[in-house]
Enzyme design. Structure first.
Site, PDB file in Angstrom:
ATOM      1  N   CYS A   2       9.001  -5.415  -3.289  1.00 42.08           N
ATOM      2  CA  CYS A   2      10.281  -6.012  -2.897  1.00 42.08           C
ATOM      3  C   CYS A   2      10.380  -6.199  -1.383  1.00 42.08           C
ATOM      4  O   CYS A   2       9.809  -5.428  -0.625  1.00 42.08           O
ATOM      5  CB  CYS A   2      11.436  -5.111  -3.325  1.00 42.08           C
ATOM      6  SG  CYS A   2      11.408  -4.667  -5.051  1.00 42.08           S
ATOM      7  N   ARG A  27       3.973 -10.150  -0.169  1.00 39.33           N
ATOM      8  CA  ARG A  27       4.052  -8.796  -0.707  1.00 39.33           C
ATOM      9  C   ARG A  27       4.086  -8.785  -2.235  1.00 39.33           C
ATOM     10  O   ARG A  27       3.910  -7.734  -2.844  1.00 39.33           O
ATOM     11  CB  ARG A  27       5.310  -8.091  -0.172  1.00 39.33           C
ATOM     12  CG  ARG A  27       5.270  -7.879   1.320  1.00 39.33           C
ATOM     13  CD  ARG A  27       6.646  -7.574   1.856  1.00 39.33           C
ATOM     14  NE  ARG A  27       7.108  -6.286   1.398  1.00 39.33           N
ATOM     15  CZ  ARG A  27       7.018  -5.159   2.101  1.00 39.33           C
ATOM     16  NH1 ARG A  27       6.451  -5.180   3.280  1.00 39.33           N
ATOM     17  NH2 ARG A  27       7.477  -4.028   1.630  1.00 39.33           N
ATOM     18  N   TRP A  75      10.493  -7.203  -7.080  1.00 35.31           N
ATOM     19  CA  TRP A  75       9.310  -6.933  -7.911  1.00 35.31           C
ATOM     20  C   TRP A  75       9.797  -5.953  -8.971  1.00 35.31           C
ATOM     21  O   TRP A  75      10.117  -4.808  -8.664  1.00 35.31           O
ATOM     22  CB  TRP A  75       8.202  -6.340  -7.049  1.00 35.31           C
ATOM     23  CG  TRP A  75       6.883  -6.191  -7.732  1.00 35.31           C
ATOM     24  CD1 TRP A  75       5.949  -7.167  -7.928  1.00 35.31           C
ATOM     25  CD2 TRP A  75       6.321  -4.994  -8.275  1.00 35.31           C
ATOM     26  NE1 TRP A  75       4.849  -6.641  -8.570  1.00 35.31           N
ATOM     27  CE2 TRP A  75       5.050  -5.311  -8.793  1.00 35.31           C
ATOM     28  CE3 TRP A  75       6.772  -3.665  -8.392  1.00 35.31           C
ATOM     29  CZ2 TRP A  75       4.234  -4.376  -9.401  1.00 35.31           C
ATOM     30  CZ3 TRP A  75       5.961  -2.733  -9.000  1.00 35.31           C
ATOM     31  CH2 TRP A  75       4.703  -3.098  -9.501  1.00 35.31           C
ATOM     32  N   ASN A  99      15.163  -1.733  -1.983  1.00 38.50           N
ATOM     33  CA  ASN A  99      13.754  -1.500  -2.329  1.00 38.50           C
ATOM     34  C   ASN A  99      13.605  -0.041  -2.737  1.00 38.50           C
ATOM     35  O   ASN A  99      14.244   0.829  -2.149  1.00 38.50           O
ATOM     36  CB  ASN A  99      12.843  -1.734  -1.108  1.00 38.50           C
ATOM     37  CG  ASN A  99      12.740  -3.189  -0.747  1.00 38.50           C
ATOM     38  OD1 ASN A  99      13.276  -4.041  -1.435  1.00 38.50           O
ATOM     39  ND2 ASN A  99      12.042  -3.456   0.343  1.00 38.50           N
ATOM     40  N   GLY A 100      12.716   0.229  -3.694  1.00 37.25           N
ATOM     41  CA  GLY A 100      12.505   1.620  -4.117  1.00 37.25           C
ATOM     42  C   GLY A 100      13.065   1.834  -5.511  1.00 37.25           C
ATOM     43  O   GLY A 100      13.349   0.879  -6.243  1.00 37.25           O
ATOM     44  N   GLU A 482     -15.343  -1.942  -5.166  1.00 36.93           N
ATOM     45  CA  GLU A 482     -14.469  -2.867  -4.433  1.00 36.93           C
ATOM     46  C   GLU A 482     -14.686  -4.309  -4.936  1.00 36.93           C
ATOM     47  O   GLU A 482     -13.725  -5.069  -5.105  1.00 36.93           O
ATOM     48  CB  GLU A 482     -14.749  -2.738  -2.927  1.00 36.93           C
ATOM     49  CG  GLU A 482     -14.022  -3.726  -2.033  1.00 36.93           C
ATOM     50  CD  GLU A 482     -12.502  -3.696  -2.142  1.00 36.93           C
ATOM     51  OE1 GLU A 482     -11.941  -2.788  -2.766  1.00 36.93           O
ATOM     52  OE2 GLU A 482     -11.880  -4.640  -1.612  1.00 36.93           O
ATOM     53  N   LYS A 486     -11.825  -6.685  -6.595  1.00 36.18           N
ATOM     54  CA  LYS A 486     -11.510  -8.039  -6.095  1.00 36.18           C
ATOM     55  C   LYS A 486     -11.553  -9.048  -7.233  1.00 36.18           C
ATOM     56  O   LYS A 486     -10.666  -9.866  -7.382  1.00 36.18           O
ATOM     57  CB  LYS A 486     -12.515  -8.491  -5.025  1.00 36.18           C
ATOM     58  CG  LYS A 486     -12.419  -7.891  -3.653  1.00 36.18           C
ATOM     59  CD  LYS A 486     -11.204  -8.260  -2.844  1.00 36.18           C
ATOM     60  CE  LYS A 486     -10.086  -7.305  -3.108  1.00 36.18           C
ATOM     61  NZ  LYS A 486      -9.968  -6.168  -2.259  1.00 36.18           N
ATOM     62  N   GLU A 489      -8.593  -8.547  -9.749  1.00 37.77           N
ATOM     63  CA  GLU A 489      -7.229  -8.808  -9.287  1.00 37.77           C
ATOM     64  C   GLU A 489      -6.950 -10.285  -9.022  1.00 37.77           C
ATOM     65  O   GLU A 489      -5.823 -10.728  -9.206  1.00 37.77           O
ATOM     66  CB  GLU A 489      -6.816  -7.935  -8.095  1.00 37.77           C
ATOM     67  CG  GLU A 489      -7.405  -8.284  -6.757  1.00 37.77           C
ATOM     68  CD  GLU A 489      -6.860  -7.402  -5.623  1.00 37.77           C
ATOM     69  OE1 GLU A 489      -7.635  -7.096  -4.718  1.00 37.77           O
ATOM     70  OE2 GLU A 489      -5.668  -7.026  -5.646  1.00 37.77           O
ATOM     71  N   HIS A 505     -26.069   6.019 -19.681  1.00 40.52           N
ATOM     72  CA  HIS A 505     -25.192   7.023 -20.304  1.00 40.52           C
ATOM     73  C   HIS A 505     -24.026   6.371 -21.046  1.00 40.52           C
ATOM     74  O   HIS A 505     -23.024   7.042 -21.321  1.00 40.52           O
ATOM     75  CB  HIS A 505     -24.699   8.001 -19.241  1.00 40.52           C
ATOM     76  CG  HIS A 505     -25.812   8.730 -18.562  1.00 40.52           C
ATOM     77  ND1 HIS A 505     -26.583   9.673 -19.203  1.00 40.52           N
ATOM     78  CD2 HIS A 505     -26.334   8.589 -17.325  1.00 40.52           C
ATOM     79  CE1 HIS A 505     -27.518  10.108 -18.369  1.00 40.52           C
ATOM     80  NE2 HIS A 505     -27.392   9.468 -17.226  1.00 40.52           N
ATOM     81  N   LYS A 604       1.678  -6.728  -2.417  1.00 38.61           N
ATOM     82  CA  LYS A 604       0.822  -6.419  -1.277  1.00 38.61           C
ATOM     83  C   LYS A 604       1.011  -4.979  -0.826  1.00 38.61           C
ATOM     84  O   LYS A 604       0.066  -4.274  -0.528  1.00 38.61           O
ATOM     85  CB  LYS A 604       1.148  -7.384  -0.125  1.00 38.61           C
ATOM     86  CG  LYS A 604       0.343  -7.153   1.150  1.00 38.61           C
ATOM     87  CD  LYS A 604      -1.118  -7.470   0.925  1.00 38.61           C
ATOM     88  CE  LYS A 604      -1.970  -7.264   2.153  1.00 38.61           C
ATOM     89  NZ  LYS A 604      -3.408  -7.219   1.795  1.00 38.61           N
TER      90      LYS A 604
HETATM   91  O1  M6R Z   1      -1.647  -0.786   2.027  1.00 40.29           O
HETATM   92  P1  M6R Z   1      -2.664   0.104   1.326  1.00 40.29           P
HETATM   93  O2  M6R Z   1      -4.040  -0.070   1.866  1.00 40.29           O
HETATM   94  O3  M6R Z   1      -2.234   1.533   1.296  1.00 40.29           O
HETATM   95  O4  M6R Z   1      -2.657  -0.425  -0.157  1.00 40.29           O
HETATM   96  C1  M6R Z   1      -3.387   0.242  -1.159  1.00 40.29           C
HETATM   97  C2  M6R Z   1      -3.651  -0.657  -2.336  1.00 40.29           C
HETATM   98  O5  M6R Z   1      -2.442  -1.064  -2.926  1.00 40.29           O
HETATM   99  C3  M6R Z   1      -4.418  -1.924  -1.922  1.00 40.29           C
HETATM  100  O6  M6R Z   1      -5.603  -1.577  -1.269  1.00 40.29           O
HETATM  101  C4  M6R Z   1      -4.774  -2.783  -3.153  1.00 40.29           C
HETATM  102  O7  M6R Z   1      -5.637  -2.103  -3.975  1.00 40.29           O
HETATM  103  C5  M6R Z   1      -5.370  -4.098  -2.668  1.00 40.29           C
HETATM  104  N1  M6R Z   1      -4.376  -5.129  -2.727  1.00 40.29           N
HETATM  105  C6  M6R Z   1      -6.537  -4.546  -3.442  1.00 40.29           C
HETATM  106  O8  M6R Z   1      -7.069  -5.715  -2.912  1.00 40.29           O
END
Ligand code: M6R
Length: 609
Positions: A2, A27, A75, A99-100, A482, A486, A489, A505, A604
Site C-alpha cells: 500500500c 510498490r 494491496w 498501511n499495515g 535467485e 526471478k 515472479e 535425492h 515492491k
Molecule cells: O526490500 P527487501 O529487500 O527487504 O525485500 C525483500 C523481498 O520482498 C524482495 O527481495 C523480493 O523477494 C523481491 N521483489 C524479489 O525480486
C-alpha cells in the site's frame, strides 16, 4: 505494498496526490483512491479498482477542488480487491488511509457496531475511521482523538486522517509502517515513501515508531509514543526518480539490469584502497565492533535472503568466522541461540520489510554485540534502527523484481567479508586479490550484458513451459535460487532451485523434455562435481540450458544449449552469473506478455507480515 500520500496546501492538491500515487505504483497494489476537502467543507471521494490511471481518468471527469486531501493505493489484506474496500474509508466526518494491519479489528468492529456505526467495507482500516469519530466526541481535537484511538490498536499502521469540518490539518500516526513528512513553503505533505513527494519538496522528516503528528500548511507538531512533544530532524533528500523515465528501455526492470555496472561502481566508490576495504565504509565504530565479532547472523527475505546465503559462503571460507542465514519471518518466531560475539546483519532493498525489521528489533533484546544493515534506502527504518549501515547506492529500484539491489548487496557483503576477515586471518595478499576482483566488476558486468541477444533467443524455448529447475553448487546454489525466484515472479512459470548434488535425492524423478534445467557453471573447484550432475540429467532425457565459463568445456548439442559467460575471479562469479538469469527471466516474461514491472499479486515493499 500500500502507498499513502497526503497534502495540506492553499492550492488544489488532487493532481499532487494522484501523481504521488503514480510514483508509488511500483510498490504493487490493486486499487486506488483519493479524498479531498474543498474550502467550503465538501468532501469529494473517488476510488477505482485497478491502476492509478483509472483513478486519474475519474479525477479528470470529476471536479475535485480543495487544498487538503489524502490518497492511497491498496494491496488487499482484509477483504477482496474492490472499489468498496479501496481507501480512503469514511466515517461521518472522518476520512482515513492506512498501511499495515490492525490485528484486533474484529473486537473493535463489534464494539463500534454496538455503538451504532455501520461498516461499508470488509477492511480492518474502516475501524480506524469509526473509532476516531467516536473518540472525537469526547476530545478537544482530531489530534487527541487519534492519540486515544491508536492506544487501542494492536498491529501495524501508518495512517493519515482528516476531519471534513476542519480542512486546516491532517493528523498522522506511525507504528510499524513508515511515514515521512514532506516540508514545503506554506504547504506540507505526508507519504509512505519520499519518492511520492519529490515533485513538490526535497525536505523530509521521518516519523519514528509510535509518533503521532498534526500537520497544517505552516506547522508540524510531533508527539512521541508517550505523548511528549518531540522534534524530528529535517533532511534534504538527494534521491532522484522520475517515474516516467525509463529512458531507452521498455521496462524499469530492463533499465535496472543495465544500470548494474554503474550502480556497482557507485557502491565501490571511495570504499576501497588498493589493498583493502577502508575502515569507515561501515560507519563510525565499525572497526572496533568488527574486531570483536566471532559469528554473523544474517536475516532477510526473498532476494535479499539469497544475497545473505552467498555471504555465508564468503564469510566462512574467506572471512574466517561462522555465519548463519535465516529467513526473517522464521527467525522472528523461533527461539534461537545467540552465539558469543555475534553480529546481527539485516539485508534489505527497501529497509522497510516488516519481517526483517521485526527480526532486528527482537535481536536488539537478545544479546548481539551489534547490528548492521545492508540497505538501499537512506533514512529507512532498518537504517535508522541499526547500529551500523552500509548503503548499497543502487539508486531507486522501481521494478518489483529486484536486480541491481541484489548485486549491490553482494558487493556490500563481499566488502563486509574483507572488513571482518582482516581480523580473522585473511592475509594482506588475499585482501588485495579480493579488492582487485571487486574493482574488475563493472567492466566484467558490461561484457556479460552483451549476452542479452543470445539469451533473448534462448527465451523463446521457454514460452510453452510450465515448470523449470535451476541448479548450482557452492556459492552458485543461492544464485540458482535467485534465478528461480526471478523466473517465477515475472513469468509465472513454476521454478525451483536445487543444489545440484541433491538431484538424485528426489528431483531427478521430474526430469523430462518438458522441464528445462538451467545450470550456472563457473570454472571453480566444484565444476567436475557439477558436470557429473549435468550428465545425470542428460542421461534421463532432460533439456539443459547451461551458463558456463568458456573453459568449463560444455558443448551445445540437441539437448544442451550452452551460453559462455566471461571468465572471472571466483569471488565475483556469483554476481556475474546473476546477470544471464535476470535477462532470461526478463525475456521469457516479455514473450509471455506479463506485467514485468508490477507482476500480479506482488508488492515492491512488503510492510506487513
Ligand atoms: O526490500 P527487501 O529487500 O527487504 O525485500 C525483500 C523481498 O520482498 C524482495 O527481495 C523480493 O523477494 C523481491 N521483489 C524479489 O525480486
Amino acid at each position: 505494498m500500500c502507498g499513502i500520500v497526503g497534502a495540506v496546501a492553499q492550492r488544489d492538491v488532487v493532481e499532487i496526490l494522484v501523481e504521488g500515487l503514480r510514483r508509488l505504483e511500483y510498490r504493487g497494489y490493486d486499487s486506488a483512491g483519493v479524498a479531498v476537502i474543498s474550502n467550503s467543507g465538501e468532501l469529494q471521494r473517488l476510488r477505482r479498482l485497478g491502476k492509478v490511471k483509472e483513478l486519474s481518468d475519474a479525477v479528470k471527469l470529476t471536479p475535485t477542488p480543495g487544498g487538503t486531501g489524502i490518497a492511497h493505493t491498496r494491496w488487499a489484506t482484509h477483504g477482496e480487491p474492490s472499489e468498496r474496500n479501496a481507501h480512503p474509508h469514511v466515517s461521518e466526518k472522518i476520512s482515513v488511509v492506512h498501511n499495515g494491519i490492525i490485528e484486533n479489528h474484529g473486537p473493535l468492529r463489534e464494539m463500534l457496531k454496538g455503538k451504532g456505526y455501520v461498516f461499508n467495507s470488509d477492511t480492518d482500516t474502516e475501524v480506524i475511521a469509526h473509532l476516531v469519530e467516536e473518540e472525537l466526541k469526547t476530545s478537544e481535537s482530531l489530534l487527541s482523538a487519534v492519540q486515544k484511538a491508536v492506544k487501542q490498536f494492536n498491529g501495524a499502521y501508518g495512517t493519515v486522517l482528516m476531519d471534513q469540518t476542519d480542512p486546516s490539518r491532517l493528523v498522522v500516526a506511525r507504528s510499524g509502517s513508515p511515514l515521512v513528512i514532506g516540508l514545503g513553503i506554506g504547504e506540507n505533505f505526508i507519504a509512505s515513501d519520499q519518492l511520492a513527494l519529490l515533485p513538490v519538496t526535497r525536505r523530509f522528516m521521518f516519523l519514528e515508531e509510535g509518533d503521532v503528528a498534526e500537520i497544517t500548511r505552516t506547522t508540524v507538531r510531533i508527539f512521541d509514543k508517550n505523548g511528549a512533544p518531540v522534534e524530528r530532524v529535517a533532511h534534504e533528500s538527494n534521491v532522484s526518480y522520475d517515474a516516467g523515465d525509463k529512458g531507452q528501455y521498455r521496462h524499469f526492470m530492463l533499465k535496472e539490469i543495465y544500470e548494474q555496472p554503474f550502480a556497482i561502481n557507485n557502491t565501490l566508490e571511495g570504499r576501497l584502497n588498493a589493498e583493502s576495504v577502508l575502515d569507515e565504509t561501515f560507519g563510525n565504530g565499525a572497526a572496533e565492533l568488527f574486531k570483536k565479532v566471532k559469528h554473523v547472523q544474517i536475516v532477510a527475505c526473498g532476494t535479499s535472503y539469497h544475497s545473505g546465503m552467498v555471504a555465508r559462503y564468503w564469510l566462512e571460507s574467506l572471512g574466517g568466522i561462522s555465519c548463519n542465514v535465516e529467513i526473517a519471518s522464521e527467525f522472528r518466531y523461533r527461539k534461537s541461540f545467540v552465539q558469543p560475539n555475534s553480529l546481527l546483519v539485516s539485508i534489505s532493498q527497501s529497509g522497510e520489510t516488516a519481517d526483517t525489521l521485526a527480526a532486528l528489533r527482537l535481536a536488539k533484546e537478545a544479546g548481539y554485540v551489534g547490528s548492521l544493515t545492508i540497505c538501499n534506502v537512506a533514512g529507512s527504518s532498518l537504517v535508522r534502527e541499526s547500529d551500523l549501515a552500509f548503503m548499497t547506492r543502487a539508486g531507486a529500484e522501481i521494478g518489483v523484481a529486484s536486480t541491481k539491489a541484489f548485486t549491490t548487496q553482494l558487493v556490500g557483503l563481499a566488502m563486509l567479508t574483507l572488513a571482518i576477515g582482516k581480523y580473522n586471518g585473511l592475509t594482506a595478499a588475499q585482501q588485495k586479490d579480493m579488492v582487485e576482483a571487486l574493482r574488475s566488476l563493472p567492466a566484467k558486468l558490461e561484457q556479460t550484458l552483451e549476452l542479452a541477444s543470445s539469451i533473448e533467443k534462448l527465451a523463446e524455448e521457454f514460452a510453452d513451459k510450465h515448470n523449470s529447475l535451476f541448479l548450482g553448487r557452492g556459492d552458485q546454489y543461492p544464485i540458482a535460487m535467485e534465478g528461480a525466484l526471478k523466473l517465477k515472479e515475472i513469468s509465472y512459470i513454476h521454478a525451483e532451485a536445487y543444489a545440484a548434488g541433491e538431484l538424485k535425492h528426489g528431483p531427478l524423478a521430474l526430469i523430462d523434455a518438458q522441464m528445462p534445467i538451467i545450470v550456472v557453471a563457473p570454472n571453480n573447484e566444484l565444476l567436475e562435481k557439477l558436470q557429473s550432475n549435468v550428465e545425470e540429467v542428460r542421461a534421463r532425457g532432460g533439456i539443459l540450458y547451461v551458463f558456463a565459463d568458456a573453459n568449463a568445456h560444455f558443448k551445445s548439442d540437441a539437448t544442451q544449449r550452452v551460453v559462455n559467460v566471461p571468465h572471472v575471479h571466483p569471488l565475483i562469479a556469483p554476481i556475474i552469473y546473476t546477470i544471464p538469469l535476470q535477462l532470461l527471466s526478463y525475456y521469457v516474461a516479455i514473450i509471455k506478455g506479463t506485467d514485468v514491472d508490477q507482476p500480479r499479486n506482488l508488492a515492491k515493499s512488503v510492510t506487513v507480515e
